[in-house]
Design an enzyme around this catalytic site. Structure first.
Site, PDB file in Angstrom:
ATOM      1  CD  GLU A   1     -24.229 -30.466   1.417  1.00 45.67           C
ATOM      2  OE1 GLU A   1     -24.810 -31.341   2.058  1.00 45.67           O
ATOM      3  OE2 GLU A   1     -24.790 -29.792   0.536  1.00 45.67           O
TER       4      GLU A   1
ATOM      5  CE  LYS B   1     -29.119 -31.091   4.889  1.00 40.19           C
ATOM      6  NZ  LYS B   1     -28.711 -31.629   3.563  1.00 40.19           N
TER       7      LYS B   1
ATOM      8  CB  CYS C   1     -27.718 -28.854   1.093  1.00 41.34           C
ATOM      9  SG  CYS C   1     -28.141 -29.619  -0.495  1.00 41.34           S
TER      10      CYS C   1
END
Length: 507
Positions: A266, A331, A381
């Protein structure tokens, strides 16, 4: 606060400072600081239960003060993130940090308040005995209600091989429970002036701490992955074509013979799954290296619906070794104030940060990527802090976990190191390798025991080949999730109901 002795506030302050020291400040945590987790809560417990009886609201206020201090110190990185990338002034950035601490400090207040309620019908000793159960229940609430289980107490002992052996059974909550239980024993010895017992408890803790330094036998590696760390600036704008010209050759150079997969993180790169040139470039890379590829990118879907006419996801684009595009993982758990603006009408002043990163749509499926017969579970993340969500990838068939991230937003603050340790705990809970690929560090391979086996140096552009392995065994935690934490919560609720009923009968 009137009538609360100064001694109580001194102990609350000491506990808050000790809790800050448990976690990374600007690098790895030395052993002596991690060892403070055995004693960090004892001053707070003594403050609440070791003197004259306090009112429930005083219990809550003392816990709240401790929580505010802990979040201000441990999560100070919120402030520079806001003023460096959110278009805010430093005072405004501090204001966001303060609001953040005031909000999440409410969980420490809840811990104090629950102990205060229990103390109304339990002795100080029995209230102390209930404390580990209450702490775990509050940690679970922090994960489930406000979705910010950052730096749960057990994470402080991620390097302790003895304690982390509990994680495949009860998750990080089981480690938190043990640490609070030891703090309870010390608090009781302190309150009763049983100094020999206190020394004995500290001795046992020291033995576990030292024994935990001897890590498990290294786990064998059978496969190779190529991890690309592009080291892109958060403040610079990049062209997709020029970046591809740089990163594709870097990936080929860093890839070793037999590499199973190539990872890109990312990052601020403007790669989008709607860009045919991007898809073709990665397809050619995968085909040339005979490696599957997981590439951080923006997933774009045109739908013609207001307000934008399209959906944009923070995604990982998935390619097989033959170059075929297999889709993407979108995500699911987005970062508030980073990928979307909660309560937009209230927090309009924080919109600058969202403007920097763009407002993302939320994904819905925990896709397990199977390019070669093995399952890759991908989380992006911030998702690494949610233990129950990561385990679902493994339960769904992931033989290895992949964490792509961009910690460049946090600079050289504590956040990248804190984030790494939470990813390490996910490896331990599920007994899986975690391939962690970041924009500027820490990029590396984490083995199933939580060891960072190989890693790239921070703040450099590089590609490294790392060893890893597959596993199809499921831990108890992977199968059943937070049953231990829910058990603690149900016990606390049961005792509270019993106490309320007892008081009603007595009256």
């Amino acid at each position: 606060m009137r009538g609360v002795p100064g001694r109580v506030w001194a102990l609350v302050l000491a506990s808050g400072v000790l809790q800050v020291l448990l976690f990374p400040i600007a690098g790895p945590v030395p052993v002596w600081r991690a060892a403070l987790s055995w004693v960090a809560l004892a001053p707070l417990l003594v403050a609440l239960l070791g003197g004259k009886p306090l009112r429930v609201r005083d219990f809550a206020l003392a816990g709240y003060a401790c929580g505010i201090l802990w979040y201000l110190g441990s999560c100070y990185w919120v402030m520079p993130t806001m003023y460096l990338y959110g278009g805010m002034s430093k005072p405004a950035g501090f204001g966001i940090l303060l609001l953040f601490a005031l909000y999440l400090g409410l969980y420490h207040a809840l811990f104090g308040a629950l102990l205060g309620v229990l103390r109304r019908f339990l002795s100080p000793e029995n209230t102390l005995l209930a404390s580990p159960f209450v702490w775990v229940a509050v940690e679970l609430a922090r994960a489930r209600i406000t979705s910010f289980p950052w730096d749960q107490l057990g994470i402080a002992q991620v390097d302790n091989a003895v304690l982390t052996s509990l994680a495949p059974w009860g998750g990080v909550y089981a480690i938190s429970f043990v640490l609070v239980a030891v703090n309870v024993a010390l608090a009781w010895a302190w309150m009763e002036k049983k100094w020999r017992i206190a020394v004995g408890v500290l001795g046992v803790a020291a033995v576990i701490q030292v024994a935990g330094m001897f890590r498990n036998t290294p786990v064998a590696t059978h496969e190779v992955a190529t991890l690309v760390q592009p080291n892109l600036s958060e403040s610079q704008r990049y062209g997709a074509a020029s970046l591809l010209q740089e990163l594709v050759p870097l990936s080929q150079q860093g890839s070793s013979a037999g590499s199973k997969i190539i990872l890109w993180p990312e990052s601020p790169a403007p790669f989008a799954t709607s860009d045919k040139n991007f898809l073709q470039a990665i397809a050619a890379l995968a085909s040339a290296t005979h490696s599957a590829a997981i590439i951080g990118s923006e997933g774009v879907e045109v739908d013609g619906l207001p307000p934008r006419g399209y959906k944009a996801y923070n995604s990982a684009a998935l390619f097989a070794a033959d170059g075929s595009y297999r889709g993407r993982y979108d995500k699911i758990h987005l970062v508030p104030f980073g990928e979307y603006l909660p309560f937009a009408s209230i927090f309009q002043f924080a919109g600058g940060l969202v403007a920097e990163v763009g407002e993302s749509d939320r994904g819905h499926l925990r896709t397990v990527f199977r390019p070669d017969g093995h399952g890759y579970g991908i989380f992006i993340c911030y998702e690494s802090i949610f233990a129950d969500e990561v385990r679902q990838f493994v339960k769904n068939g992931a033989d290895v976990l992949v964490n792509i991230s961009n910690d460049g937003w946090y600079g050289d603050t504590s956040a990248p190191w804190q984030h790494l340790n939470m990813a390490r705990m996910r490896a331990i809970e599920n007994h899986r390798w975690v391939l962690r690929d970041t924009n500027n560090g820490m990029t590396g391979a984490i083995d199933p025991d939580g060891n960072l086996r190989q890693h790239a140096e921070r703040h450099i552009r590089t590609a490294i080949a790392v060893g890893f392995g597959y596993s199809d065994q499921l831990t108890f935690y992977t199968k059943y999730g937070d049953v231990f934490a829910y058990g603690c919560s149900l016990l606390v609720i049961g005792v509270l109901l019993w106490g309320v009923n007892k008081q009603q009968v007595a009256s």
